[in-house]
Design an enzyme around this catalytic site. Structure first.
Site, PDB file in Angstrom:
ATOM      1  N   GLU A 190      -0.797  -8.668   5.089  1.00 27.56           N
ATOM      2  CA  GLU A 190      -0.618  -8.743   6.552  1.00 27.56           C
ATOM      3  C   GLU A 190      -1.938  -8.656   7.297  1.00 27.56           C
ATOM      4  O   GLU A 190      -2.005  -9.004   8.487  1.00 27.56           O
ATOM      5  CB  GLU A 190       0.353  -7.648   7.018  1.00 27.56           C
ATOM      6  N   HIS A 239      -3.479  -5.767   1.121  1.00 28.13           N
ATOM      7  CA  HIS A 239      -2.761  -5.978   2.388  1.00 28.13           C
ATOM      8  C   HIS A 239      -2.699  -7.454   2.788  1.00 28.13           C
ATOM      9  O   HIS A 239      -3.612  -7.962   3.446  1.00 28.13           O
ATOM     10  CB  HIS A 239      -3.466  -5.208   3.506  1.00 28.13           C
ATOM     11  N   CYS A 258       0.833  -1.193   0.000  1.00 28.47           N
ATOM     12  CA  CYS A 258       0.000   0.000   0.000  1.00 28.47           C
ATOM     13  C   CYS A 258       0.879   1.259   0.000  1.00 28.47           C
ATOM     14  O   CYS A 258       1.535   1.537  -0.984  1.00 28.47           O
ATOM     15  CB  CYS A 258      -0.980  -0.041   1.174  1.00 28.47           C
TER      16      CYS A 258
END
Length: 233
Positions: free
Chosen positions: A207, A205, A88
């Site tokens: 994560e 994302h 990002c």
């Protein structure tokens, strides 16, 4: 021997702890935070540039973070073949630093997008996707206002010819429909790598998708691939 993962922290980062949690607590990897003023990366095997709003995203996303003291070390690390993952805002910073080609525009709808989305793996020929099959669809969340990837026609052809497009936005079936291209990115691009294939930038994302409780654990696939590749190396 286990690899050492470094998670960079800029003023304004808000995904650094998510990234650290994914690496240290879910993947059981050795991870540490790196402050934006740090310059010594001698004990780091893998760098993660996290999402957020580095320096408030003033001027434009990633434009100020690119001049942080640590970034010269990041550039040297990458140029020596060290693996770097920008997520990002991290992707935006890598673009500003010249480690990846192209630029980011505001989302086509001029609205911040925060939702689950699908992306198709376009190549297994990176250390980040070695264990993911070409054409496999992952479900990962996005959260960005400037994720509309753009580049000129010559650079786009080069990305295509060199197999540097790593992820494309798609629907659940893996189809790259107009509706699936959530932010208007050229050629549905959600992630690209450099020619040397050791630097990956992506807007979704991973994560935030490492535990089923969060709606998907597909993000683990990217970290598993990197950890396996580094362990073998």
């Amino acid at each position: 021997m286990s690899a050492n993962f470094g998670v960079i922290v800029f003023p304004g980062s808000n995904c650094d702890h998510d990234a650290y949690h994914a690496l240290a607590h879910v993947m059981n990897a050795k991870a540490q935070f790196l402050w934006h003023k740090d310059t010594d990366l001698s004990n780091i095997d893998f760098l993660l540039v996290p999402g957020g709003f580095s320096y408030g995203d003033y001027l434009r996303s990633g434009a100020i973070a690119r001049f942080s003291p640590i970034m010269q070390s990041v550039i040297e690390f990458a140029n020596k073949g060290g693996p770097v993952l920008g997520i990002c805002n991290g992707f935006q910073i890598l673009l500003e630093a010249g480690l990846l080609p192209g630029a980011m525009l505001h989302n086509e709808q001029l609205r911040f997008i925060c939702k689950q989305t699908y992306l198709r793996c376009e190549t297994s020929d990176t250390l980040f996707t070695r264990t993911i099959e070409e054409g496999e669809v992952l479900q990962l969340p996005v959260a960005h206002g400037e994720g509309n990837y753009t580049t000129d026609s010559d650079q786009l052809k080069e990305l295509q010819d060199n197999d540097q497009i790593v992820f494309r936005y798609c629907n659940k079936k893996g189809e790259t429909t107009k509706e699936a291209n959530i932010n208007g990115s050229v050629d549905h691009i959600a992630g690209i790598c450099n020619k040397e294939r050791n630097v990956l930038g992506m807007m979704p994302h991973p994560e935030r998708a490492v535990e089923s409780l969060l709606g998907s654990n597909d993000g683990k696939r990217i970290f598993e691939s990197a950890i396996q590749e580094l362990t073998v190396a």
